[in-house]
Design an enzyme around this catalytic site. Sequence first.
Site, PDB file in Angstrom:
ATOM      1  N   ARG A  39       0.857  -1.179   0.000  1.00 54.87           N
ATOM      2  CA  ARG A  39       0.000   0.000   0.000  1.00 54.87           C
ATOM      3  C   ARG A  39       0.897   1.234   0.000  1.00 54.87           C
ATOM      4  O   ARG A  39       1.913   1.271   0.705  1.00 54.87           O
ATOM      5  CB  ARG A  39      -0.906   0.018   1.247  1.00 54.87           C
ATOM      6  CG  ARG A  39      -2.096  -0.918   1.167  1.00 54.87           C
ATOM      7  CD  ARG A  39      -3.123  -0.467   0.119  1.00 54.87           C
ATOM      8  NE  ARG A  39      -4.285  -1.334   0.037  1.00 54.87           N
ATOM      9  CZ  ARG A  39      -4.422  -2.374  -0.793  1.00 54.87           C
ATOM     10  NH1 ARG A  39      -3.452  -2.681  -1.634  1.00 54.87           N
ATOM     11  NH2 ARG A  39      -5.525  -3.090  -0.802  1.00 54.87           N
TER      12      ARG A  39
ATOM     13  N   GLU B 223      -2.804   7.999  -3.835  1.00 57.69           N
ATOM     14  CA  GLU B 223      -3.308   7.369  -5.034  1.00 57.69           C
ATOM     15  C   GLU B 223      -4.509   8.135  -5.588  1.00 57.69           C
ATOM     16  O   GLU B 223      -5.343   8.556  -4.798  1.00 57.69           O
ATOM     17  CB  GLU B 223      -3.689   5.917  -4.709  1.00 57.69           C
ATOM     18  CG  GLU B 223      -3.422   5.037  -5.888  1.00 57.69           C
ATOM     19  CD  GLU B 223      -3.078   3.614  -5.535  1.00 57.69           C
ATOM     20  OE1 GLU B 223      -3.829   2.756  -5.972  1.00 57.69           O
ATOM     21  OE2 GLU B 223      -2.061   3.365  -4.860  1.00 57.69           O
TER      22      GLU B 223
ATOM     23  N   HIS C 112      -1.135   0.336  -9.864  1.00 58.66           N
ATOM     24  CA  HIS C 112      -1.821  -0.573  -8.930  1.00 58.66           C
ATOM     25  C   HIS C 112      -2.423  -1.777  -9.683  1.00 58.66           C
ATOM     26  O   HIS C 112      -3.629  -2.030  -9.597  1.00 58.66           O
ATOM     27  CB  HIS C 112      -2.901   0.182  -8.136  1.00 58.66           C
ATOM     28  CG  HIS C 112      -3.224  -0.475  -6.821  1.00 58.66           C
ATOM     29  ND1 HIS C 112      -3.660   0.207  -5.723  1.00 58.66           N
ATOM     30  CD2 HIS C 112      -3.178  -1.777  -6.444  1.00 58.66           C
ATOM     31  CE1 HIS C 112      -3.879  -0.629  -4.721  1.00 58.66           C
ATOM     32  NE2 HIS C 112      -3.591  -1.855  -5.142  1.00 58.66           N
TER      33      HIS C 112
HETATM   34  C1  GLV Z   1      -4.902  -4.986  -4.132  1.00 59.45           C
HETATM   35  O1  GLV Z   1      -4.224  -4.035  -3.850  1.00 59.45           O
HETATM   36  C2  GLV Z   1      -5.484  -5.851  -3.160  1.00 59.45           C
HETATM   37  O2  GLV Z   1      -5.452  -5.545  -1.954  1.00 59.45           O
HETATM   38  O3  GLV Z   1      -6.031  -6.909  -3.556  1.00 59.45           O
END
Ligand code: GLV
Length: 327
Positions: free
Chosen positions: A245, A274, A292
């Site tokens: 993250r 983000e 992402h």
């Molecule tokens: C993506 O970032 C997830 O948490 O699946």
Amino acid sequence: MVVMSKTIFITRMIPDVAIRMLQGRGYTVDSNPYDRVLSKRELIKALQKKPYDAVLSLLTDKLDAEVFDAAPSVRLYANYATGFDNIDLEEAKKRGITVTNAPTDMSSETVAEHTVAMMLTVMCRFIEADTFMRKGKYKGWAPLQFMGTTVRGKTFALVGVGQIGAKAARLAKGLGMEIVYTDVVRSESLEQELGATYYASIDALLPVADVVSLHVPLLETTKHLINDARLRCMKPSAFLLNTARGPVIDEHALLRALKEKRIAGAALDVFEFEPVPVRGLTKLPNVLLTPHIASASVESRDAMATIAAQNIIAFFEGQELPTKVAA
Ligand code: GLV
């Protein structure tokens, strides 16, 4: 068995498999018709159209007291993600709302593959070299052109060895890297399997790493885990990878470290603010940025859709939930 009809809201289009599974149980499925994130106001409005029983949510939906209050009939939020930092779990628990996430063997493997692909890309300088070719700058072989870094023999340091971290460690081991790690829980099985070395603290781990790869959830305790002081513990030749993250890294501190060449490079799939990387990051040649997408293979996203639907079906059929986060 009589299957009670249920009404489910899906906050954004996801692979069809989930919709087919839910409709196959006789459930009514409505979804956000736009291929974009709904604002909180739009989400609340959509949830107020019907007394929905469950919501299949995304990591881009901020689910908090305001949303829960606006949709009192919703008993389950099935998050289509491994992470669930978008959901206020304390508020959900207070209201007796169940939350599930969507970790799968396939998606964790895919994120691990993405991690290693990013590592090779940034260490082999593929993006810079590809851009050079496309601009027609290649005039012939040269001994000093685009010299990168060989991974074999280098030390791959994991911060977090859950499903994804452990899989990334296996792939890195396959490339001939030494595996070192830190985690809140020691993994003796990983130590045995890969000859991995455990470090009790991240501060002890960082100075020995050639590559640092982050695989922790976003919590109060992991926000800015990689900050200015910790970046200063890394070798100037080391690379930083983040598929976890964004806010785990203080991105302004990272930008400074990269500009001042205190570390060699970074590969980021997630961002502190983000979707926008901090200003200046996109200008640096030794940074690889992906939007992402670490879990975005067809196989992985189908598996995530399947487990999200399985959680919803299990919930309404009184079975054990495959991947419960809170109840
Ligand atoms: C993506 O970032 C997830 O948490 O699946």
